[in-house]
Design an enzyme around this catalytic site. Structure first.
Site, PDB file in Angstrom:
ATOM      1  N   ASP A  61       3.737 -25.985 -10.825  1.00 36.93           N
ATOM      2  CA  ASP A  61       2.814 -25.575  -9.772  1.00 36.93           C
ATOM      3  C   ASP A  61       3.379 -25.812  -8.375  1.00 36.93           C
ATOM      4  O   ASP A  61       2.733 -25.475  -7.384  1.00 36.93           O
ATOM      5  CB  ASP A  61       1.475 -26.312  -9.897  1.00 36.93           C
ATOM      6  N   ASP A  69       5.696  10.860  23.903  1.00 37.58           N
ATOM      7  CA  ASP A  69       5.805  10.378  22.519  1.00 37.58           C
ATOM      8  C   ASP A  69       4.442  10.091  21.945  1.00 37.58           C
ATOM      9  O   ASP A  69       4.097  10.488  20.846  1.00 37.58           O
ATOM     10  CB  ASP A  69       6.610   9.072  22.477  1.00 37.58           C
ATOM     11  N   GLY A 105       7.713   9.306   9.306  1.00 38.54           N
ATOM     12  CA  GLY A 105       6.885  10.209   8.514  1.00 38.54           C
ATOM     13  C   GLY A 105       7.118  11.658   8.919  1.00 38.54           C
ATOM     14  O   GLY A 105       7.268  12.541   8.085  1.00 38.54           O
ATOM     15  N   MET A 106       7.233  11.900  10.233  1.00 39.49           N
ATOM     16  CA  MET A 106       7.436  13.253  10.741  1.00 39.49           C
ATOM     17  C   MET A 106       8.774  13.809  10.272  1.00 39.49           C
ATOM     18  O   MET A 106       8.883  14.930   9.819  1.00 39.49           O
ATOM     19  CB  MET A 106       7.418  13.235  12.278  1.00 39.49           C
TER      20      MET A 106
END
EC number: 1.3.7.7
Lengths: 508, 469
Positions: free
Chosen positions: A36, A294, A429-430
């Site tokens: 543990d 941007d 992503g773009m």
């Protein structure tokens, strides 16, 4: 019973250990079975600690089960006291000791008779609290213990410091970017002309705690850790506390204005408006970023946010209020403090999601199809599966979320870091999306990342084409099975027919 | 200290048992991958879940075939009915994953509240129609790799005790999907011809979970000497567990499988071949020789094979010859590893080990002693249930060239200028057989090679105060 694959907040004793090992010269002894003490591994690996984690175990084994711990716990405490002379030993119960119901209080009292340092039992119930709640309770318990002790001995210093001063409460070991936040907060206080009276628990010594009443006010940057302590200090000494997280441009300004109000009420005559203005317009780049082209391109893009209360709430507000991003839903796993979260974010998102079930979160992401996710490591992996970029904003975290470089989330430098994080998530992503539209960079297909068993076999064009139709995650396996099949039969070439013959033969 | 002062025989000590190791439930990490149609259900608390989640790192995100049955307060106080709760979860697992077996891992909590898993399993098994295997792999009784031992011991009872009667050789092969793949379309003579490559000996079943490539390597290694491996516990799928009849021979491939060995001997009436373990070229050779000797086979070309491997290791052995190593002990592989490293010319200062079964490891221990004598190396002290604090004091004193230890101590020791190798890597790396000897040395020498690169930079001690733990 519940079926669980993943949890956002750890068990209670982790919270206690985080507090104990944040302090200097405090040792925690877990009453737990072998194995543990995984906390030590995490601390040593994730935060790359150079020092041994001051946590040991008083091992619960078969003998303990049969006869009780008897002298064992007491011996372990006094032994550690003699070996390392800690100022304080915190006996930490675990799920196992919760059920054994041994009288740990009694062990602590007996050990205290012999030990030179202080000994205390962490008052946390495994089945009632999670890691975050336990950390908050343990910090409060330690502070109360030393305030009371000082009071009894008449060592409590009366009166406030000469100049305005603050206790920063809540930065701890294994906390998300806590060490960087801590540096940034100290810098901010210095800029505001405020002395840092104490900074707990990270790096503090328990002997510092009796100085806490001297501060003009307490700052609790994280919602999850330190509030109970701040409330205790307010009740005992009338010290006001500020629980506005200085994360994001607007919230940082709000926090500073609150500080101004609190210390002016105690006789300071400060005006931070010029400072806020200068920082906002020229030091932090976040405000300028919001006006730039941007950021314009991000307008109305869909995002989802999930994390602990502090970070999920702050990021939601930054996305919606400072960048014009559409937050479809924002969520927290701090179920026990859900009302606060709702109140903080409801006006900044369409929907609020309170859950500890990562499956539910994953489904909610899939349903919404956001352009970017801001969440924990778990959401990052959901993002990977769904091809959606993800910025990690909260624990649970991995070693890469303990960067060596300076990456605070708080204060004005924090606003810069957060801006980068958010912007980079969206552009990635773009780019991905554009690549898909135009068919990608490469025309050469990679069949499998695995190593093929042998390369003496040729795949014909149609065989290759069929293979490419097979989903990526089993393609390697199918390729190997087919080649094995072909080799057994002595085929030199693999075409579509062979591929399917192999498939039939394996019954796959 | 001179060699003459060293004790002649191995010495065994036992300390306090205050040491760091992984919880035995970690065995689900490699067993669920090994047994492809299994599902592991760990019946425990958040503490167990937190450990697995963090110890398994990225595996957790790959839709693993394991889950926690997380006990809540109602389960502890028996307000909820264990049977009903487990039934609900197992039905959910059956619906979502349709496994061929569900393995219940009992934990500390189920021990303490005395959940009768062994009693509940057969009842539930007949009700839901999926075999349920119970393994009590808890931290109260076991350390790390012993978890696998408890699972395999439970599985040993599930191996079919007889090959179905009136079955031809090809039928028998049909049962096995892999065999079926290999033999599809083959003529019967080919199979028969293959059979003739083996010496006629009683069936041999090997036990211990190894990655498939290593299984193939070891199987082929024995085949070279005409020894046929009839089966392997565990197999790739639960449905392919090997037939084990009374009188079969069995041999272990890992040092931590004492319960499995005991079960195979007592419950399944098998004969255990006690051999050193096939770790390192010396171990592999001794393992093959022992198996061959039991079957009255004279192994062919083992000398050359071993020599050839040693030759290929020389560039690594060069780096460690004459260097000292200290095993803090956490995974039970320590004796075999120490023996191999002594053969490589290292001096072993201490072998810490969680648990020492002197009967199951007898051949390995004898081999260790013999290796020390042959290499003129001091015979190391074996410390069972070590005390990490005391060990650290000994490490400061002995200043070993390498400490093999858990991650809890690795970074702090490195910061104090002591080379370390993380012991858990040996559990997950491929270290068995001739082929993989190089991998062990790759791991062992890595810190030395790395620190060689840094040695002129003066960055040895990276802590301010001296060695205060």
């Amino acid at each position: 019973m519940k079926l669980a694959y993943w949890m956002y907040a750890g068990p209670a004793h982790i919270g206690t250990l985080r507090i104990a090992s944040s302090f200097k010269n405090v040792h925690a002894i877990m009453h737990a079975p072998l194995g543990d003490d995984y906390f030590n591994v995490m601390r040593s690996m994730l935060s790359r600690e150079r020092d041994f984690t001051p946590v040991t175990t008083s091992v619960v084994d078969r003998n303990v089960l049969a006869r009780g711990s008897q002298e064992k716990v007491v011996d372990n405490i006094t032994r550690k006291d003699a070996e390392e002379h800690p100022d304080l030993i915190v006996l930490t119960p675990t799920c196992t000791s919760s059920i054994l119901q041994e009288d740990l209080h009694n062990f602590v009292e007996r050990a205290q008779l012999e030990a030179k340092g202080d000994v205390m039992l962490a008052d946390v119930n495994h089945y009632r609290y999670n890691e975050l709640q336990a950390a908050d309770r343990t910090l409060d318990q330690i502070v109360q213990y030393y305030i009371e002790k000082a009071r009894k001995r008449g060592e409590l210093v009366e009166g406030k410091t000469e100049k305005p001063s603050v206790n920063i409460i809540g930065t701890s070991t294994l906390g998300f970017h806590n060490n960087h936040d801590c540096t940034e907060l100290k810098r901010l206080m210095a800029d505001l002309g405020i002395e840092v009276n104490t900074l707990i628990p990270e790096g503090a010594s328990v002997s510092d705690l009796k100085k806490m009443p001297k501060a003009w006010f307490n700052l609790v940057p994280y919602r999850e850790l330190g509030l109970t302590t701040a409330r205790y200090l307010e009740e005992q000494f009338g010290t006001p506390y500020i629980d506005i997280t200085p994360m994001g441009v607007v919230e940082t300004a709000r926090c500073i204005r609150k500080i101004q109000q609190v210390i002016n009420a105690q006789g300071a005559e400060v005006d931070y408006e010029d400072f806020i203005n200068e920082q906002t317009l020229h030091v932090s780049q976040a405000a300028w970023f919001s006006r730039s082209i941007d950021c314009q391109n991000l307008t109305g893009k869909k995002a989802v946010v999930f994390g602990d209360n502090t970070h999920a709430a702050a990021i939601t507000k930054i996305l919606a209020r400072e960048m014009g991003i559409h937050v479809v839903w924002a969520g927290t796993y701090c179920k026990y403090d859900a009302d606060w979260f709702r109140e903080q974010v409801s006006e900044y998102c369409d929907e609020v999601l309170i859950s500890e079930d990562h499956g539910e979160i994953g489904d909610a992401i899939a349903r919404v199809e956001p352009s970017a996710i801001f969440g924990t490591q778990m959401e990052r992996h959901v993002g990977k599966r769904l091809d959606i970029p993800c910025g990690v904003i909260a624990a649970p975290i991995h070693v890469q979320n303990f960067p060596i470089g300076y990456k605070p989330f708080m204060g004005y430098e924090g606003t810069n870091q957060i801006t980068d994080l958010i912007y980079n998530s969206f552009t990635l992503g773009m780019e991905d999306h554009l690549l898909e539209i135009f068919g990608g960079h490469d025309t050469k297909e990679v069949i499998t990342k695995g190593i093929s068993a042998d390369s003496d076999l040729n795949w014909t064009k149609d065989g290759q084409a069929e293979l490419n139709k097979i989903p990526g995650f089993v393609r390697g396996k199918v390729k190997r099975n087919t080649e094995k099949f072909a080799r057994d039969r002595g085929f030199k070439e693999i075409n579509a027919e062979v591929l399917y013959a192999a498939k039939e033969a394996v019954g796959a | 200290m001179t060699v003459a002062q060293q004790p002649e025989a191995l010495s065994f000590e036992c300390e306090t048992g205050n040491y760091h190791t992984f919880c035995p439930i970690s065995c689900v990490a490699w067993l669920y991958q090994k047994i492809e149609d299994s599902f592991f259900l760990v019946i425990g608390t958040k503490t167990c879940g937190y450990f697995l989640q963090n110890a398994m790192g990225v595996m957790i995100f790959a839709e693993p075939r394991y889950a926690m049955a997380e006990l809540e307060e109602g389960d502890i106080s028996a307000q909820l009915n264990d049977y009903e709760e487990l039934k609900r979860l197992c039905l959910q697992i059956k619906r979502d994953r349709n496994p061929s077996v569900i393995v219940w891992i009992g934990t500390c909590t189920t021990e303490i509240i005395k959940t009768d898993l062994e009693g509940l399993a057969p009842k539930l098994e007949s009700e839901i129609g999926i075999p349920i295997v119970v393994a009590r792999a808890n931290g109260l009784d076991y350390a790390f790799t012993q978890g696998e031992d408890t699972v395999l011991a439970a599985m040993a009872n599930r191996c079919p005790d007889k090959a179905p009667v009136a079955e031809t050789e090809t039928d028998k092969n049909e049962r096995n999907a892999i065999q079926k793949l290999l033999n599809f379309g083959k003529k019967k003579e080919d199979v028969a011809q293959e059979e003739s490559e083996y010496v006629d000996h009683p069936p041999l079943v090997l036990f211990g979970s190894l990655p498939d490539p290593v299984v193939t390597q070891l199987t082929l290694e024995l085949k070279k000497h005409g020894v046929k491996v009839s089966g392997w516990l565990p197999a790739k799928r639960f449905t392919e567990l090997p037939v084990i009849e009374e009188g079969y021979y069995v041999a272990g491939v890992n040092p931590f499988l004492s319960r499995t060995a005991t079960t195979l001997m007592r419950r399944r009436k098998c004969k255990l071949i006690g051999a050193p373990f096939p770790i390192g070229p010396d171990g592999t050779r001794a393992w093959i020789e022992k198996i061959c000797s039991v079957f009255g086979i004279t192994p062919k070309g083992l000398d050359e094979r071993e020599a050839q491997i040693w030759e290929s290791l020389e560039d690594y052995v060069k780096l460690i010859r004459g260097k000292s190593v200290f095993f803090m002990g956490d995974n039970l592989l320590e004796i075999s590893q120490a023996r191999f490293l002594i053969r490589c010319g290292m001096i072993v200062q201490e072998i810490g080990i969680p648990y020492m079964d002197k009967r199951y490891q007898a051949a390995e221990l004898a081999f260790l002693e013999k290796t020390c004598q042959e290499m003129g190396a001091p015979i190391p002290k074996i410390v069972e249930k070590p005390d990490n604090y005391n060990q650290l004091q000994r490490i400061y004193e002995l200043k070993p060239d390498l400490v093999i230890t858990g991650m809890a101590h690795a970074n702090p020791l490195e910061a104090r200028g002591i080379n370390t190798k993380w012991s858990v890597e040996f559990t997950f790396a491929q270290i068995h057989g001739f082929t993989n000897a190089r991998d062990i040395l790759e791991l062992v020498t890595r810190p030395l090679r790395r620190n060689n690169n840094l040695k002129d930079l003066g960055w040895d001690k990276l802590v301010r105060e001296e060695a205060k733990i």
